[in-house]
Design an enzyme around this catalytic site. Structure first.
Site, PDB file in Angstrom:
ATOM      1  N   ARG A 139     -27.989  17.367 -40.455  1.00 54.54           N
ATOM      2  CA  ARG A 139     -27.890  18.585 -41.270  1.00 54.54           C
ATOM      3  C   ARG A 139     -28.167  18.430 -42.643  1.00 54.54           C
ATOM      4  NH1 ARG A 139     -21.750  18.981 -38.991  1.00 54.54           N
ATOM      5  NH2 ARG A 139     -23.058  17.878 -37.579  1.00 54.54           N
TER       6      ARG A 139
ATOM      7  N   ASP B  51     -33.460  10.085 -31.863  1.00 55.00           N
ATOM      8  CA  ASP B  51     -32.791  10.996 -32.901  1.00 55.00           C
ATOM      9  C   ASP B  51     -33.908  11.913 -33.637  1.00 55.00           C
ATOM     10  OD1 ASP B  51     -30.468  12.308 -33.758  1.00 55.00           O
ATOM     11  OD2 ASP B  51     -29.994  11.300 -35.312  1.00 55.00           O
TER      12      ASP B  51
ATOM     13  N   LYS C 145     -21.870   4.190 -35.332  1.00 54.89           N
ATOM     14  CA  LYS C 145     -21.690   4.412 -34.199  1.00 54.89           C
ATOM     15  C   LYS C 145     -21.127   2.902 -33.273  1.00 54.89           C
ATOM     16  CE  LYS C 145     -25.377   7.896 -33.926  1.00 54.89           C
ATOM     17  NZ  LYS C 145     -24.567   9.220 -33.507  1.00 54.89           N
TER      18      LYS C 145
ATOM     19  N   ASP D 261     -22.492   9.846 -40.463  1.00 56.17           N
ATOM     20  CA  ASP D 261     -23.234  10.204 -39.013  1.00 56.17           C
ATOM     21  C   ASP D 261     -23.552  11.730 -38.800  1.00 56.17           C
ATOM     22  OD1 ASP D 261     -24.361   9.360 -36.599  1.00 56.17           O
ATOM     23  OD2 ASP D 261     -22.396   9.568 -35.661  1.00 56.17           O
TER      24      ASP D 261
ATOM     25  N   LYS E 113     -35.938  17.834 -36.814  1.00 51.96           N
ATOM     26  CA  LYS E 113     -35.179  16.750 -37.469  1.00 51.96           C
ATOM     27  C   LYS E 113     -35.933  15.266 -36.889  1.00 51.96           C
ATOM     28  CE  LYS E 113     -30.777  14.240 -36.650  1.00 51.96           C
ATOM     29  NZ  LYS E 113     -29.529  14.018 -35.734  1.00 51.96           N
TER      30      LYS E 113
ATOM     31  N   ASP F  53     -30.915   6.306 -35.765  1.00 54.77           N
ATOM     32  CA  ASP F  53     -29.458   6.624 -36.359  1.00 54.77           C
ATOM     33  C   ASP F  53     -28.532   5.810 -36.015  1.00 54.77           C
ATOM     34  OD1 ASP F  53     -27.350   8.085 -37.588  1.00 54.77           O
ATOM     35  OD2 ASP F  53     -27.319   9.481 -35.706  1.00 54.77           O
TER      36      ASP F  53
ATOM     37  N   GLU G  56     -25.735  13.197 -40.484  1.00 57.95           N
ATOM     38  CA  GLU G  56     -26.841  13.182 -41.451  1.00 57.95           C
ATOM     39  C   GLU G  56     -28.054  14.223 -41.067  1.00 57.95           C
ATOM     40  OE1 GLU G  56     -28.675  12.015 -37.896  1.00 57.95           O
ATOM     41  OE2 GLU G  56     -26.718  11.054 -38.692  1.00 57.95           O
TER      42      GLU G  56
END
Length: 494
Positions: free
Chosen positions: A351, A288, A277, A347, A265, A270, A349
């Site tokens: 996956r 991230d 967030k 959020d 990933k 993010d 995201e």
């Protein structure tokens, strides 16, 4: 730093600093006894005065002992009996803490006699060299005043002659792993205004140019659209930074040998998107992309060792930003697999980019696929920052990763992936929702990914708690799980 392994008498060596162990109760180890005899009992005399008790990690620096070629002798306490991995690492870190403050350019470590639970000469050397090399890491790229150059350039490890070959192999593997960890940490620590998907693509191209048996392909927005990667593209559509799927093929095994595949990933920043967030700590969302960074680092270790395997590395790189063009909660997208996804939380995201990348992995007919992601805060709640979360659809693969984590001292913990959890992802409007509610968030994230990994053996590592250290002066990427992943691949070579 250069590491050498020698089989020789430590008391005869000329060095800036010679390191020997003292057991609890002021007991001299074999190397310490030899040094004591050569120096006419100088160490024994100091111990009688009670200057060091020998507790694990205690240190005492001695200067200009008679009868020795070493300028200094560093005594380090080794405690009682066998050491755990953690105790051994702390002992080595204590030694390194003293050495890096000295002016000498080299040191000799006569610590091979120490007993570490479950570790042979190879395993002890691996831990020692990784700890020293990782402790030497500095990230000062953006400091106007750089850290002073370290005087210490070379470390010689004393090994028993019968164990020298194993120790040399352990040192070689450790240096490659440490190099991969440093690469991972550098990428993770970069600021997000520089480290975006195109930057990571350029890093991959540079690796490809440096290694003839590494082929690199970059899939841009146009190619992702042609592939039908609707979930992947949905994450990136709010950002001015274009997404990239980075494909790296390492050819070290037979031409017809099925590859192992690592999927990382790579969300380079993010914000959470429209499901934004909280502001506090949001700077750490540059980390991230540490899943992708750890794949880079593992590949670098494999390249340095030139392992005789085939490896495919897939990096799902995008930036998750809020804008007038960003994905909204309630949007439905079609993934590369044809499954539709209702995005209830923008959020969640990671996956979404991973699911299309896992589908893309099918074309390589892999022996196994492992995805690595800073996927869920729930994993930190469940496991803290000590171990990574692990799930999978093949018990043998999961056990192999657990075993690799134990051997590498980079542990994971298996979480259940039972069918009952899948029901939490039901959507009235699409094939699947991208979140499963407040309960078992790490597991339902794994359940989501499992629906796109049915055509091969697959495992998922959630490294949200282990990829970086939060807050304070020690904040930064850790380089995990490069040791675990490299050990898994080393085990496949055997």
């Amino acid at each position: 730093m250069e590491f050498l392994v020698k089989s020789t008498r430590p008391e005869t060596l000329k060095t800036a600093t010679l390191v020997v162990a003292i057991g609890e109760g002021r007991k001299l180890g074999l190397a310490a006894k030899a040094v004591d005899e050569a120096s006419a009992g100088a160490i024994s005399a100091l111990l009688k005065r009670g200057d060091i008790a020998g507790k694990s990690g205690q240190t005492l620096l001695l200067h200009s002992l008679p009868g020795l070629k070493a300028e200094r002798v560093l005594l380090v306490g080794s405690g009682k009996g066998e050491l755990s991995d953690r105790q051994y690492r702390k002992l080595v870190a204590a030694v390194h803490g003293v050495l890096k403050g000295l002016g000498g350019s080299d040191a000799v470590l006569a610590l091979g006699e120490l007993k570490v639970k479950g570790r042979d000469a190879y395993g002890k050397t691996r831990l020692l060299v990784e700890t020293l090399a990782d402790g030497d890491y500095v990230f000062d790229q953006f400091k106007s005043q750089k850290a002073e150059a370290r005087a210490l350039k070379k470390i010689t490890l004393i090994a028993d002659k019968a164990e020298q070959a194993d120790s040399e192999r352990g040192s070689l593997h450790a240096q490659a792993i440490a190099s991969g960890m440093a690469f991972t940490r550098n990428l993770g620590n970069l600021p997000p205004n520089l480290c975006h998907p195109s930057y990571l693509a350029d890093e991959a191209k540079a690796l490809g140019k440096a290694h003839k048996n590494l082929k690199v392909e970059i899939l841009d927005e146009k190619k992702l659209k042609e592939l039908g990667a609707g979930a992947f593209l949905a994450v990136a559509q709010g950002s001015a930074q274009p997404p990239r799927m980075i494909v790296m093929h390492y050819h070290g095994g037979a031409k017809d040998e099925a590859p192992f595949t690592l999927v990382g990933k790579g969300i380079t920043f993010d914000t959470g998107g429209i499901s934004i967030k909280p502001a506090a700590g949001m700077d750490e969302m540059k980390y991230d992309m540490c899943g992708a960074a750890s794949v880079f680092g593992t590949l670098k270790a494999v390249l340095e060792l030139q392992l005789p395997i085939n490896l495919v590395c897939l990096l799902a790189c995008a930036e998750n930003m809020p804008s007038g063009g960003a994905t909204r909660p309630g949007d439905i997208v079609t993934s590369m697999s044809g499954q539709t996804v209702e995005i209830l939380n923008t959020d969640a995201e990671g996956r979404l980019v991973l699911c299309d990348t896992l589908t893309y992995a099918e074309r390589f007919k892999p022996q196994a696929v492992i995805d690595i992601a800073t996927l869920t805060g729930a994993c930190i709640v469940a496991l803290g920052s000590q171990v990574s979360g692990l799930m999978g659809n093949n018990e043998a693969l999961v056990k192999q990763l657990l075993k690799a984590g134990e051997h590498a001292d980079d542990r994971a913990w298996q979480l259940p992936l039972h069918d009952e959890y899948q029901e939490q992802l039901d959507s009235p409007f699409a094939d699947i929702a991208n979140i499963g509610g407040p309960k078992a968030g790490t597991i339902t994230a794994g359940c989501f990914l499992s629906r796109f990994a049915k055509k091969y053996h697959w495992a998922h590592l959630d490294i949200a708690g282990t990829a970086w250290i939060s807050g304070g002066k020690d904040k930064g990427a850790t380089g995990r799980p490069v040791p675990l992943l490299t050990q898994y691949l080393l085990d496949r070579v055997k």
